[in-house]
Design an enzyme around this catalytic site. Sequence first.
Site, PDB file in Angstrom:
ATOM      1  CG  ASN A 201      38.998 102.757  -1.459  1.00  0.00           C
ATOM      2  OD1 ASN A 201      38.631 103.771  -0.872  1.00  0.00           O
ATOM      3  ND2 ASN A 201      38.159 101.966  -2.096  1.00  0.00           N
TER       4      ASN A 201
ATOM      5  CB  SER B  30      32.496 112.276 -12.991  1.00  0.00           C
ATOM      6  OG  SER B  30      31.955 110.968 -13.042  1.00  0.00           O
TER       7      SER B  30
ATOM      8  CG  HIS C  18      36.966 107.719  -4.568  1.00  0.00           C
ATOM      9  ND1 HIS C  18      37.704 108.035  -5.688  1.00  0.00           N
ATOM     10  CD2 HIS C  18      36.322 106.575  -4.858  1.00  0.00           C
ATOM     11  CE1 HIS C  18      37.511 107.093  -6.611  1.00  0.00           C
ATOM     12  NE2 HIS C  18      36.674 106.202  -6.128  1.00  0.00           N
TER      13      HIS C  18
ATOM     14  N   GLY D 242      29.309 107.609  -3.282  1.00  0.00           N
ATOM     15  CA  GLY D 242      28.948 106.642  -2.245  1.00  0.00           C
ATOM     16  C   GLY D 242      27.683 105.899  -2.636  1.00  0.00           C
TER      17      GLY D 242
END
Length: 235
Positions: free
Chosen positions: A97, A139, A158, A161
């Site tokens: 971001n 992850s 990333h 969501g």
Amino acid sequence: MYSHTGSRGLGHQVCTDALDVTGRALRRYGIVVPDRQLACAPVDSAEAREYLGAMRAAANFAFANRQVLTEATREILARVFGAPARAVRVVYDVAHNIAKEEEHEVDGRRRRVLVHRKGATRAFPGQPVLVPGDMGRYSYVLVGTEAAMRETFGSTCHGAGRLLSRTAAVKAARGRRIDRELAARGVMARSTGRDALAEEMPEAYKDVKDVVDVVHRFGISTRVARLRPIGVIKG
């Protein structure tokens, strides 16, 4: 192990302020965007300089925050396992971001551009790519590829969501003990915020495996390892 943290409230405020300022400046610069979330300004304008300065300050806060968490982790591991604190070292630290000035090939020639990765992270060839999932599942660690440089300015997903907004997640978790549900999955969870665990409960997110499968098949980042959570701390 990894720490996933950022500027959160600070970064959100920086974005909110910048959207307001650039949104009002769109007509002046003759820019048309399909969504106000894409409001922007020429990179050499006063609006852009103000935004980039604030964004970099938020990113610096996030990097410093992770350094503090890393040192706390060192102290805990040294106390519990008797290992030297300095045996725990940072292998990789990356921001998402964030807008980064980089060189990429555009229309057949190398150009210096500003790449703004929202909900995305770097995937340069050979670089580690950290893709956090949710607190209850898993992850991933991936690696960047040459294809990402051609197709996505060296970027990949990333994370999973969200499926639910934070407000909707808190509402859905009402009357439940998310910490106990996570404990049943073998995950120890601690929270200092009243709604922190509810906001981030597993059901609030897509299954990150599905997202990783897409970028892996597309070739913009390649799976290396899947990680299972054993403990989480939410502020």
